[in-house]
Design an enzyme around this catalytic site. Structure first.
Site, PDB file in Angstrom:
ATOM      1  N   LYS A  29      42.221  37.937  30.873  1.00 48.99           N
ATOM      2  CA  LYS A  29      41.671  38.062  32.225  1.00 48.99           C
ATOM      3  C   LYS A  29      40.172  37.812  32.152  1.00 48.99           C
ATOM      4  CE  LYS A  29      41.260  41.170  36.183  1.00 48.99           C
ATOM      5  NZ  LYS A  29      41.564  42.524  36.714  1.00 48.99           N
TER       6      LYS A  29
ATOM      7  N   ARG B 286      38.108  41.321  46.442  1.00 46.88           N
ATOM      8  CA  ARG B 286      37.248  42.488  46.628  1.00 46.88           C
ATOM      9  C   ARG B 286      37.351  42.979  48.073  1.00 46.88           C
ATOM     10  NH1 ARG B 286      33.613  41.045  42.246  1.00 46.88           N
ATOM     11  NH2 ARG B 286      35.131  40.878  40.549  1.00 46.88           N
TER      12      ARG B 286
ATOM     13  N   LYS C 279      44.666  35.120  33.854  1.00 49.10           N
ATOM     14  CA  LYS C 279      44.088  35.283  35.195  1.00 49.10           C
ATOM     15  C   LYS C 279      42.606  34.961  35.118  1.00 49.10           C
ATOM     16  CE  LYS C 279      43.609  38.751  38.877  1.00 49.10           C
ATOM     17  NZ  LYS C 279      43.850  40.160  39.273  1.00 49.10           N
TER      18      LYS C 279
ATOM     19  N   SER D 161      42.827  35.150  44.508  1.00 50.05           N
ATOM     20  CA  SER D 161      42.397  35.118  45.900  1.00 50.05           C
ATOM     21  C   SER D 161      41.465  33.952  46.223  1.00 50.05           C
ATOM     22  CB  SER D 161      41.714  36.439  46.246  1.00 50.05           C
ATOM     23  OG  SER D 161      40.591  36.667  45.402  1.00 50.05           O
TER      24      SER D 161
END
Length: 328
Positions: free
Chosen positions: A197, A207, A249, A275
């Site tokens: 990650k 966020r 990720k 996102s």
């Protein structure tokens, strides 16, 4: 022999031929839907930076899970957003906390028809927004955080999660969680390690999605975008600690990492289309700059082609609908 004997275009001449020789394809079972459940709201709350994605109420979360199961998705990954936060992220280990109630509600709704995954991390629950508790100098305390992760894992397993996703990038987190699960009699609960990650600029919309209280950044524990070999070390460590699956990720900016890990991993490899990746596609398509459906499918195919067997994507339910068109 070369041209004119060899004409690769012969195998591209029409949709039927292209379909026949396609090397990779998407299926609904490979897609995992990330979903947010928020405490204290009466109706789903749209996330402005992620058009089409919402913070769910408990009822709308259950409906989304039922829809995901009906569409044949592989799973749903749950994130919780509490009303109250503290320095230690206490809401994350509360059996009656929003995430654990969400897990239980989804399990009651879909049973074993859909793989229920949950996020083992403190960032949604801490008042400072970091993935772990802080020491006296304001740094994330790796080993104290592990103790809390162990508690979180057991509580989430008892709530009904099939697979746990530790995303905090603490050293030793997989071993601690595996031991805690086994000692609690939760030997069948699997662990999907966020093995590689990266600290990424593309997390911005997330966020907003979790109402993050982050102060500073996470570069002292998430991976540096400059590093490639280090990802292999992280995977090897997580496998040695008992990971059942591993994840990369973000996905699209790290397809080389997905490919590297897919070539060596003896366990399934997942990737998370995060996102910011979603938001970029939405923004470009909203302006008429790209074909939205074609771009979504191409982006997911690129992740599959790199070697991911499962993809976490906010497009999961919609794409499953596209893939199911004409099958009934």
């Amino acid at each position: 022999m070369a041209f004119p004997q060899h004409r690769p275009r012969r195998l591209r001449q029409n949709p039927a031929v292209r379909r026949l020789v396609a090397e990779y394809e998407l299926s609904s079972r490979q897609l995992i839907l990330p979903a947010f459940v928020r405490e204290g709201i009466g109706e789903p709350n749209p996330i402005s930076s992620m058009p089409g994605v919402v913070q769910h109420t408990m009822d709308s979360l259950k409906a989304a899970a039922a829809d995901a199961a009906e569409r044949g998705l592989g799973g749903i990954m749950l994130f919780g957003i509490p009303e109250d936060r503290d320095e230690n992220g206490s809401a994350g280990i509360d059996p009656n906390g929003i995430l654990n109630r969400g897990i239980a509600a989804v399990r009651e709704e879909v049973g074993d028809e859909l793989v229920i995954m949950s996020d083992v991390c403190l960032d949604e629950f801490t008042s400072h927004g970091h993935c772990g508790v802080l020491d006296a100098q304001g740094r994330v305390d790796n080993d104290r955080t592990l103790e809390i992760y162990a508690e979180m894992a057991v509580v989430q397993a008892e709530a009904g999660a099939h697979i746990l996703g530790p995303s905090g990038m603490m050293d030793g987190q997989i071993a601690v969680i595996r031991e805690a699960l086994d000692q609690a009699g939760q030997k069948d609960v699997a662990v999907l390690a966020y093995a590689a990650k990266y600290a990424s600029a593309f997390y911005g919309p997330f966020r907003e999605a979790v109402d993050s209280q982050l102060q500073g950044d996470r570069r002292s524990y998430q991976m540096d975008a400059s590093n490639r070999r280090e990802a292999l070390l992280e995977v090897e460590l997580d496998l040695a600690e008992g990971a059942d699956m591993v994840m990369v990720k973000p996905a699209m900016s790290y397809l080389d990492i997905v490919s590297d890990i897919a070539q060596l991993s003896p366990v399934p490899v997942s990737a998370y289309q995060i996102s910011g990746e979603y938001a970029m596609i939405e923004a470009a398509s909203a302006n008429g700059w790209i074909d939205r459906r074609a771009a979504v499918l191409e982006s997911l195919l690129s992740i599959r082609r790199a070697g991911a067997q499962q993809i976490l994507t906010y497009y999961a339910a919609e794409v499953a609908g596209w893939l199911n068109e004409g099958k009934k």
